[in-house]
Structures are given as C-alpha cells and as structure tokens.
Design an enzyme around this catalytic site. Structure first.
Site, PDB file in Angstrom:
ATOM      1  N   ALA A 127     -57.061  44.902  42.885  1.00 24.57           N
ATOM      2  CA  ALA A 127     -57.541  44.849  44.275  1.00 24.57           C
ATOM      3  C   ALA A 127     -58.314  46.115  44.638  1.00 24.57           C
ATOM      4  O   ALA A 127     -59.342  46.054  45.317  1.00 24.57           O
ATOM      5  CB  ALA A 127     -56.364  44.647  45.221  1.00 24.57           C
ATOM      6  N   GLY A 130     -62.361  47.506  41.225  1.00 22.98           N
ATOM      7  CA  GLY A 130     -63.313  46.488  40.787  1.00 22.98           C
ATOM      8  C   GLY A 130     -64.430  47.164  40.024  1.00 22.98           C
ATOM      9  O   GLY A 130     -64.303  47.454  38.824  1.00 22.98           O
ATOM     10  N   ASN A 239     -71.264  45.883  26.483  1.00 29.05           N
ATOM     11  CA  ASN A 239     -72.667  45.581  26.175  1.00 29.05           C
ATOM     12  C   ASN A 239     -72.845  44.112  25.797  1.00 29.05           C
ATOM     13  O   ASN A 239     -73.715  43.421  26.320  1.00 29.05           O
ATOM     14  CB  ASN A 239     -73.136  46.435  25.000  1.00 29.05           C
ATOM     15  CG  ASN A 239     -74.194  47.412  25.412  1.00 29.05           C
ATOM     16  OD1 ASN A 239     -74.516  47.529  26.588  1.00 29.05           O
ATOM     17  ND2 ASN A 239     -74.731  48.111  24.434  1.00 29.05           N
ATOM     18  N   ARG A 267     -89.563  11.567  42.336  1.00 31.04           N
ATOM     19  CA  ARG A 267     -89.292  11.449  43.777  1.00 31.04           C
ATOM     20  C   ARG A 267     -90.624  11.328  44.532  1.00 31.04           C
ATOM     21  O   ARG A 267     -91.495  12.204  44.402  1.00 31.04           O
ATOM     22  CB  ARG A 267     -88.518  12.677  44.250  1.00 31.04           C
ATOM     23  CG  ARG A 267     -88.413  12.860  45.756  1.00 31.04           C
ATOM     24  CD  ARG A 267     -87.523  11.823  46.391  1.00 31.04           C
ATOM     25  NE  ARG A 267     -87.376  12.057  47.841  1.00 31.04           N
ATOM     26  CZ  ARG A 267     -86.869  11.170  48.676  1.00 31.04           C
ATOM     27  NH1 ARG A 267     -86.471   9.991  48.225  1.00 31.04           N
ATOM     28  NH2 ARG A 267     -86.761  11.449  49.956  1.00 31.04           N
ATOM     29  N   GLY A 338     -84.428  18.866  47.864  1.00 29.57           N
ATOM     30  CA  GLY A 338     -84.164  18.462  49.245  1.00 29.57           C
ATOM     31  C   GLY A 338     -82.678  18.179  49.446  1.00 29.57           C
ATOM     32  O   GLY A 338     -81.825  18.819  48.830  1.00 29.57           O
ATOM     33  N   GLU A 362     -68.685  41.697  34.903  1.00 31.53           N
ATOM     34  CA  GLU A 362     -69.298  42.543  33.846  1.00 31.53           C
ATOM     35  C   GLU A 362     -70.245  43.579  34.453  1.00 31.53           C
ATOM     36  O   GLU A 362     -71.234  43.964  33.822  1.00 31.53           O
ATOM     37  CB  GLU A 362     -70.057  41.690  32.817  1.00 31.53           C
ATOM     38  CG  GLU A 362     -69.275  40.505  32.296  1.00 31.53           C
ATOM     39  CD  GLU A 362     -68.614  40.738  30.959  1.00 31.53           C
ATOM     40  OE1 GLU A 362     -68.750  41.843  30.413  1.00 31.53           O
ATOM     41  OE2 GLU A 362     -67.940  39.811  30.495  1.00 31.53           O
TER      42      GLU A 362
END
Ligand SMILES: Cc1cc2nc3c(=O)[nH]c(=O)nc-3n(C[C@H](O)[C@H](O)[C@H](O)COP(=O)(O)OP(=O)(O)OC[C@H]3O[C@@H](n4cnc5c(N)ncnc54)[C@H](O)[C@@H]3O)c2cc1C
Length: 383
Positions: A127, A130, A239, A267, A338, A362
C-alpha cells in the site's frame, strides 16, 4: 518476407499467431465475462517458448533470444491481455528463479514451473510502496531455522491461482537488525497467508490480489538469493518485464488496427462504408502509425539486449512509448466503432480496458520518463 525479422523469427510469429487465433481467441469473450482463466491452456503454450524461453538451456529452459521473446509477447498481447499478463508473470518468476535458486530450489520450484505443474506469483508492491518499491515494510524476522513474516502485499497478479510465490520482504535478524530486502519462496500449502481478490478494470481474467501475512512461518531454506539482495534480484528481471509489457502493448495496438479496418470497411452510414470518410481514415492511419512506431522501438530494444548491451534506456523508452500509444490506439479504435465499441460484445471494449494496464505495472509511464530523463541529463529527478 519481413525486413525486420529473420526467417526463423517470422516463422515463430506465424506459427504462434495461428495457434492463438485458432485455439485461444474463441474462448476469450466467455472467460472475460465470467472473470475466469483457462489454466489448462497455459502449459501447452510453453512449447512455443513462452516462460521456458526466458530460462537458459542449461537450467532446463529454451534460452530464446530477446527478439523471439518479444515476438511471443506481441502475439500474446494481440490475442488477449489477460493471457499476456499471466505469461509475463510466470516468465518473471522463472527468470528470478533461474538467476538465484539453489539446485534444491530449482528442483522444487523452477523445474515444475517449466513443466507447467506449478505456478508462482511475484509479490513486491505494498500500500505504501508502489513506484517507490524500496519503501516496502513487510518483515521476515529470523527465528531458529525459520522466518516469521508479517505484512501485506497489494495487486499481486494471479496469487489466488498460484501454489507458491516470490515474496519481497525486509529480513530482521534475531537481534532486531534490518538485514535488507530479501526474496523468500512462500508455498501456499506450507505457510498460511490470506489471499483476497480485488475486482479491477483491465485484464479481467486475471486476479489482482491482496496478500496478508500474520506470523506466517517460512523455512529458512526458502530464502532465494542472498539475504539483503532481494531488490537487485527483482530489478534484474525488470528490463525483460518492461520489454514484455511494451511488446504486449504493440500486440494490443495491432489488434485495435485490425478491428478498426474490418469495422470501417463494412459499417455503412450516409450510404457508404465509414472507411470512405476522411476523418475515419485519419483515425485508422493514426492507429497504424502508433502501432508501427511502437513495434520499431520494441524490436530495437530486443535487438539491443541480444547484442549483449544492458538495454535499460531502450527498454524504458519502449515501455513508456508503447504503453501510452496502446492507450491512444485503443481510444481511437473505440471511436471508429461508435456505440458498438462500447458494448461488451465488441473486442475493442476489452482492448480499451486492457490498454489502461500498459502504463502502470513494471514502472509507470512517469517512472520511465524519470529513468530516461536521468540517462539523458545525468540528473536524477527521482530522489
Ligand atoms: C493490473 C496490475 C497488476 C499488477 N501486478 C503486480 C504483481 O504481480 N506484483 C507486484 O508486486 N505488483 C503488481 N502491480 C503493482 C504495480 O507494479 C504498481 O501499481 C505500480 O508500480 C505503481 O505503484 P502504485 O500503484 O502504488 O502507484 P504510485 O506509485 O502511488 O503512483 C501513483 C501516481 O504517481 C506517479 N508517481 C509516483 N512517483 C512519482 C515520481 N517520483 N515522479 C512522478 N510521478 C510519480 C505514478 O506515475 C502514478 O501516476 C500490479 C498493478 C496492476 C494495476
């Protein structure tokens, strides 16, 4: 003929794409809806080089080039974000085990993982830790031949469905000294810990777990690598992880392009296919350009690694650019579709959600920028 890939690389790409299209793609929608994952389908993919490819041949892997691994991740990302993420984490666990496991640990963890018999999670984030992973607080206090672990981990991919994990924690000696961040192999059937799935937006067929450790006992034999060497072990795998994320994002952008071309070709509005309108063409061309530039950066990073260079700059730039570009490509693909693009039955709805993942794990885009800025300017903005 490809001007970017060798014949072997192009053949691998074609073979794995065909397999994923035929065997995996048909089950994606159902699993995404149910938030389940076809675990039985995972190990057969290792025969193409997924997961095994990151491990040298002398340790039982396939020892693939970075370029081959990049192609595999691109194809996984084109097919299904949840699959790409799952393969990435198993590959990361394999990579760390190959770098640091003792012969006994290889027999217990790496060999069965490569055989598809075991699955591992990778637990770094907390928590309060990070982007600043070095701030982690989960502790492992030495007690006789064991360590007693206390703390919590957050967002740990697929921990619910794995039977062991690599836990990054702070070892405290019996005398109460901080011995530094260390990797511990934690087995679900030997060490009691809590696993809670946190519902999340992208890669819905993975779990994103909170793990809780309350006086969890782990055998001292399960220390992976040197005590205090955990963070450099994790960073050693970073990496490859960044390039994997980048190439998964390239695959996702490619999927956005293919879906958009297909949709706007059939379409019709105002009596003609919407692909005939200049503003729609502009969106499709932008998706194509983002995809192609991303691919070139990712391939360049892979070739840099294969040339024996560290490739940190190239992998960071690829992670940053490909992740952000996939987000833009998915936004445009959704717009091309759309209202249909916002419906769960459309694949672009999933691409849009999954693209959000590309810029966070990462190392976030901002953290990549800081790495790149430091390399270019010689000044660190991180601390
Ligand atoms: C789907 C998913 C799967 C994951 N899987 C795993 C896993 O398996 N194992 C694991 O250990 N972790 C995992 N993570 C965690 C992931 O690595 C972290 O979310 C990531 O490192 C960012 O940390 P954070 O979420 O705490 O964000 P923070 O670090 O709090 O960042 C929040 C924001 O602040 C910005 N920021 C932070 N520091 C700086 C700075 N110095 N300068 C400028 N901006 C800054 C960030 O870029 C971001 O925009 C996963 C996350 C997700 C979303």
């Amino acid at each position: 003929m490809s001007i970017l890939l060798t014949d072997d690389e192009a053949a691998l790409q074609a073979t794995v794409r065909r397999y994923l299209d035929e065997r995996i793609a048909p089950m994606v929608a159902e699993h995404e809806r149910a938030r389940t994952f076809p675990w039985d389908a995972l190990a057969p993919l290792y025969d193409f080089g997924y997961v095994r490819g990151v491990v040298p041949e002398e340790l039982g892997g396939d020892g693939l080039s970075a370029m081959m691994q990049a192609i595999l991740m691109e194809e996984a990302g084109r097919c299904w974000g949840s699959l790409r993420t799952t393969l990435n984490v198993q590959g990361m666990v394999a990579r760390v085990l190959a770098a640091a496991a003792t012969a006994d640990q290889r027999r217990r963890f790496l060999d069965p993982l490569l055989a598809g018999e075991r699955r591992g999670w990778f637990g770094l984030t907390e928590a309060e830790a990070g982007s600043d992973a070095g701030a982690l607080r989960t502790s492992a206090r030495a007690q006789g031949e064991t360590y007693v672990v206390n703390g919590r981990k957050l967002y740990i991919t697929n921990a619910r469905d794995c039977d062991f994990g690599i836990l990054l924690c702070r070892v405290v000696t019996a005398e109460g000294q901080d011995a530094g961040i260390t990797a511990l192999l934690v087995e679900a059937d030997q060490s009691a810990y809590g696993v809670y799935d946190l519902p999340h937006m992208p890669v819905r067929s993975t779990t994103s777990c909170e793990l809780t450790f309350d006086d969890t006992v782990v055998a001292a034999d399960n220390v992976l690598g040197p005590v205090g060497g955990g963070l450099s072990l994790a960073m050693g795998a970073v990496n490859g992880g960044r390039l994997n994320m980048a190439m998964g994002a390239v695959g996702l952008a490619q999927a956005c392009l293919e879906a958009s071309i297909s949709f706007c070709s059939h379409r019709e509005q105002f009596g003609r296919p919407i692909g005939g309108f200049q503003l729609v063409q502009q969106m499709v061309v932008e998706i194509a350009t983002l995809t192609e530039t991303s691919r070139l950066l990712g391939y360049k990073a892979a070739r840099t690694l294969d040339a024996g260079e560290p490739g940190r700059f190239e992998c960071s730039m690829a992670k940053y650019y490909c992740g952000e570009s996939a987000g833009r490509a998915a936004t445009l693909a959704l717009q091309v579709h759309g209202g249909a693009g916002l419906m769960e039955e459309s694949p672009v709805e999933r691409y849009f959600r999954d693209a959000r993942e590309a810029t966070i794990p990462e190392g976030t885009s901002q953290i990549q920028i800081l790495h790149l800025g430091r390399a270019l300017l010689g000044i660190s903005a991180l601390r």
